[in-house]
Scaffold this active site. Structure first.
Site, mmCIF file in Angstrom:
data_model
loop_
_atom_site.group_PDB
_atom_site.id
_atom_site.type_symbol
_atom_site.label_atom_id
_atom_site.label_comp_id
_atom_site.label_asym_id
_atom_site.label_seq_id
_atom_site.Cartn_x
_atom_site.Cartn_y
_atom_site.Cartn_z
ATOM 1 N N PHE A 37 -79.573 58.167 -54.246
ATOM 2 C CA PHE A 37 -80.591 57.445 -54.585
ATOM 3 C C PHE A 37 -81.748 57.445 -53.749
ATOM 4 O O PHE A 37 -82.820 57.687 -54.003
ATOM 5 C CB PHE A 37 -80.151 55.929 -54.408
ATOM 6 N N GLU A 75 -78.809 56.341 -61.760
ATOM 7 C CA GLU A 75 -78.153 56.547 -60.466
ATOM 8 C C GLU A 75 -77.711 55.176 -59.912
ATOM 9 O O GLU A 75 -76.670 54.931 -59.341
ATOM 10 C CB GLU A 75 -78.953 57.305 -59.283
#
Length: 124
Positions: A37, A75
């Site tokens: 991320f 994500e």
């Protein structure tokens, strides 16, 4: 306090405020715990200005920037799936592995979508 008492207290702007706080808490947790991320957000710092500058009109800019933003969204969902699966324990289970693999595949597909859109907008 039962659920009926609680539900009327968190309505309207109060509910929206708490939703915003929980979302910020989630973004913070993802930043702290998820390297992918962090990498994807850092990539956005590069990709968004490029998309803005190379897009010839509003639609192209929206497509180039929008698909780039889709990747960290997916994500986040993948990380949420992994957190829930890991909550149940470290032992291997076929369904746990499948859930994690499917979440990972979703991230890969979102990256593929971003690449396809960028190629089509820039070179087609």
């Amino acid at each position: 306090m039962n659920s009926k008492e609680h539900s009327w207290k968190n309505t309207g702007f109060r509910r929206l405020w708490f939703a915003l706080l929980y979302s910020c808490k989630g973004l913070s947790a993802a930043w702290k715990n998820e390297a992918a991320f962090r990498q994807e957000l850092l990539a956005l710092i590069i990709v968004v200005p490029i998309g803005w500058s190379v897009g010839e009109n509003g639609v192209e800019k929206a497509l180039l920037i929008g698909v780039a933003i889709v990747v960290p969204i997916v994500e986040l969902l993948n990380s949420a799936i992994e957190a829930v699966v890991d909550r149940f324990g470290p032992e291997h289970h076929e369904l746990s592995g499948r859930a994690k693999d499917i979440g990972s595949a979703a991230v890969l597909v979102s990256i593929g979508l971003a690449v396809v859109v960028w190629v089509l907008v820039l070179f087609a």
